[in-house]
Design a protein around this motif. Structure first.
Motif, PDB file in Angstrom:
ATOM      1  N   ASP A  72       2.964  -2.125 -10.846  1.00 17.27           N
ATOM      2  CA  ASP A  72       1.763  -1.299 -10.969  1.00 17.27           C
ATOM      3  C   ASP A  72       0.920  -1.402  -9.707  1.00 17.27           C
ATOM      4  N   CYS A  73       0.814  -2.602  -9.159  1.00 16.60           N
ATOM      5  CA  CYS A  73       0.082  -2.807  -7.904  1.00 16.60           C
ATOM      6  C   CYS A  73       0.767  -2.063  -6.764  1.00 16.60           C
ATOM      7  N   PHE A  74       2.101  -2.116  -6.737  1.00 12.99           N
ATOM      8  CA  PHE A  74       2.840  -1.390  -5.704  1.00 12.99           C
ATOM      9  C   PHE A  74       2.535   0.102  -5.776  1.00 12.99           C
ATOM     10  N   GLU A  75       2.540   0.659  -6.985  1.00 12.61           N
ATOM     11  CA  GLU A  75       2.277   2.095  -7.141  1.00 12.61           C
ATOM     12  C   GLU A  75       0.907   2.462  -6.592  1.00 12.61           C
ATOM     13  N   ALA A  76      -0.089   1.600  -6.847  1.00  8.52           N
ATOM     14  CA  ALA A  76      -1.430   1.858  -6.321  1.00  8.52           C
ATOM     15  C   ALA A  76      -1.451   1.735  -4.800  1.00  8.52           C
ATOM     16  N   ALA A  77      -0.744   0.746  -4.257  1.00 11.40           N
ATOM     17  CA  ALA A  77      -0.678   0.584  -2.804  1.00 11.40           C
ATOM     18  C   ALA A  77       0.068   1.756  -2.166  1.00 11.40           C
ATOM     19  N   TYR A  78       1.097   2.231  -2.848  1.00 14.19           N
ATOM     20  CA  TYR A  78       1.835   3.399  -2.360  1.00 14.19           C
ATOM     21  C   TYR A  78       0.908   4.612  -2.292  1.00 14.19           C
ATOM     22  N   GLN A  79       0.110   4.802  -3.354  1.00 16.63           N
ATOM     23  CA  GLN A  79      -0.837   5.910  -3.359  1.00 16.63           C
ATOM     24  C   GLN A  79      -1.831   5.779  -2.223  1.00 16.63           C
ATOM     25  N   ARG A  80      -2.250   4.559  -1.935  1.00 20.85           N
ATOM     26  CA  ARG A  80      -3.175   4.323  -0.821  1.00 20.85           C
ATOM     27  C   ARG A  80      -2.523   4.701   0.502  1.00 20.85           C
ATOM     28  N   ALA A  81      -1.251   4.351   0.664  1.00 24.37           N
ATOM     29  CA  ALA A  81      -0.529   4.701   1.885  1.00 24.37           C
ATOM     30  C   ALA A  81      -0.459   6.218   2.049  1.00 24.37           C
ATOM     31  N   VAL A  82      -0.192   6.918   0.952  1.00 25.53           N
ATOM     32  CA  VAL A  82      -0.122   8.381   0.981  1.00 25.53           C
ATOM     33  C   VAL A  82      -1.482   8.974   1.363  1.00 25.53           C
ATOM     34  N   GLU A  83      -2.548   8.445   0.779  1.00 25.47           N
ATOM     35  CA  GLU A  83      -3.887   8.949   1.075  1.00 25.47           C
ATOM     36  C   GLU A  83      -4.228   8.796   2.554  1.00 25.47           C
ATOM     37  N   GLU A 125      -1.073   1.941  10.645  1.00 32.41           N
ATOM     38  CA  GLU A 125      -0.978   1.138   9.420  1.00 32.41           C
ATOM     39  C   GLU A 125       0.479   0.711   9.199  1.00 32.41           C
ATOM     40  N   PRO A 126       1.019  -0.178  10.033  1.00 33.58           N
ATOM     41  CA  PRO A 126       2.445  -0.505   9.944  1.00 33.58           C
ATOM     42  C   PRO A 126       2.860  -1.134   8.619  1.00 33.58           C
ATOM     43  N   ALA A 127       1.968  -1.918   8.001  1.00 31.59           N
ATOM     44  CA  ALA A 127       2.311  -2.533   6.714  1.00 31.59           C
ATOM     45  C   ALA A 127       2.438  -1.469   5.627  1.00 31.59           C
ATOM     46  N   TYR A 128       1.473  -0.564   5.595  1.00 26.97           N
ATOM     47  CA  TYR A 128       1.550   0.532   4.630  1.00 26.97           C
ATOM     48  C   TYR A 128       2.735   1.441   4.929  1.00 26.97           C
ATOM     49  N   ALA A 129       3.037   1.634   6.216  1.00 28.03           N
ATOM     50  CA  ALA A 129       4.175   2.474   6.584  1.00 28.03           C
ATOM     51  C   ALA A 129       5.480   1.885   6.056  1.00 28.03           C
ATOM     52  N   ARG A 130       5.626   0.580   6.175  1.00 25.93           N
ATOM     53  CA  ARG A 130       6.838  -0.074   5.676  1.00 25.93           C
ATOM     54  C   ARG A 130       6.923   0.035   4.156  1.00 25.93           C
ATOM     55  N   LEU A 131       5.790  -0.142   3.498  1.00 32.49           N
ATOM     56  CA  LEU A 131       5.745   0.007   2.042  1.00 32.49           C
ATOM     57  C   LEU A 131       6.187   1.407   1.636  1.00 32.49           C
ATOM     58  N   TYR A 132       5.640   2.407   2.324  1.00 32.45           N
ATOM     59  CA  TYR A 132       5.859   3.820   1.996  1.00 32.45           C
ATOM     60  C   TYR A 132       7.283   4.269   2.284  1.00 32.45           C
ATOM     61  N   LEU A 133       7.863   3.774   3.382  1.00 30.29           N
ATOM     62  CA  LEU A 133       9.151   4.288   3.842  1.00 30.29           C
ATOM     63  C   LEU A 133      10.341   3.393   3.518  1.00 30.29           C
ATOM     64  N   VAL A 134      10.138   2.085   3.492  1.00 33.36           N
ATOM     65  CA  VAL A 134      11.259   1.144   3.370  1.00 33.36           C
ATOM     66  C   VAL A 134      11.293   0.470   2.005  1.00 33.36           C
TER      67      VAL A 134
END
Length: 226
Positions: A72-83, A125-134
């Protein structure tokens, strides 16, 4: 890996008198940034809730007040990366043009601005980029399906910019978006941010030499310049 630039500031210790809503928002932002930073180092599977708590500086109780689970936390962080990415691209489309961008306001040149905004947003935002893409592929089918939906939004943006009118042109835009995604993901996976930035010009050159493959905007611009 550099910690996310969007990490929220730590709240002052002791009695600070801040509104409850501000405290909750700050805690949430710190948890999301901690999730991204921890996964950048250890991957989704290797990241525990305890590791997130330690980075965020919050209690386990605080974490579970906001999130049901690590996923659930990942999904919220993913949404943050998208935003963050959407905001960067929106600024490129609607905001004042940078000197580094093409001065021509035609649609193909807007493509250059959007590619630049996309790449620079990932680099910022390299950390968010890795979350979003990898790391999204380690979470499960639901997260991967959401990633596919976001890619279709990128396809729609490309199709609109390049004036794709036929099914063949739309399919070409899908292949372009898939190619961009694959190349970007490869560079993010090995922390090659310089290589990521270097993709912009050859990709833009490919679009400019494509004629009406992706849409009518490129060929229309060529006719005007001729």
């Amino acid at each position: 890996m550099t910690e996310s630039a969007s990490s929220a500031r730590q709240l002052p210790r002791g009695r600070h008198g801040l509104p409850r809503a501000e405290v909750i928002a700050s805690q949430r932002e710190r948890i999301l940034s901690a999730m991204a930073d921890a996964m950048a180092e250890n991957g989704y599977v290797g990241t525990s809730v305890a590791a997130i708590l330690k980075r965020a500086g919050v209690s386990r109780e605080t974490f579970y007040e906001q999130f049901r689970s690590k996923e659930d936390c990942f999904e919220a962080a993913y949404q943050r990366a998208v935003e963050l990415l959407i905001a960067n691209i929106a600024n490129a489309v609607d905001g004042p043009e940078s000197d580094a961008w093409d001065n021509d306001s035609s649609d193909p040149d807007r493509m250059g601005r959007i590619l630049e905004a996309y790449f620079e947003g990932l680099i910022a935002e390299p950390a968010y980029a890795r979350l979003y893409l990898v790391e999204v592929y380690a979470v499960g089918s639901k997260a991967v399906a959401r990633r596919a939906q976001m890619q279709e939004s990128f396809v729609a943006l490309i199709a609109d910019i390049l004036d794709a009118r036929t099914e063949q042109q739309r399919f070409a835009c899908q292949t372009l978006a898939a190619a961009v995604s694959a190349m970007v993901t490869a560079h993010i996976a090995v922390d090659d941010l310089a290589g990521l930035r270097a993709l912009r010009e050859p990709l833009l050159d490919l679009v400019r030499r494509s004629g009406d493959l992706y849409g009518d905007a490129v060929s229309r611009q060529s006719e005007v310049r001729a």
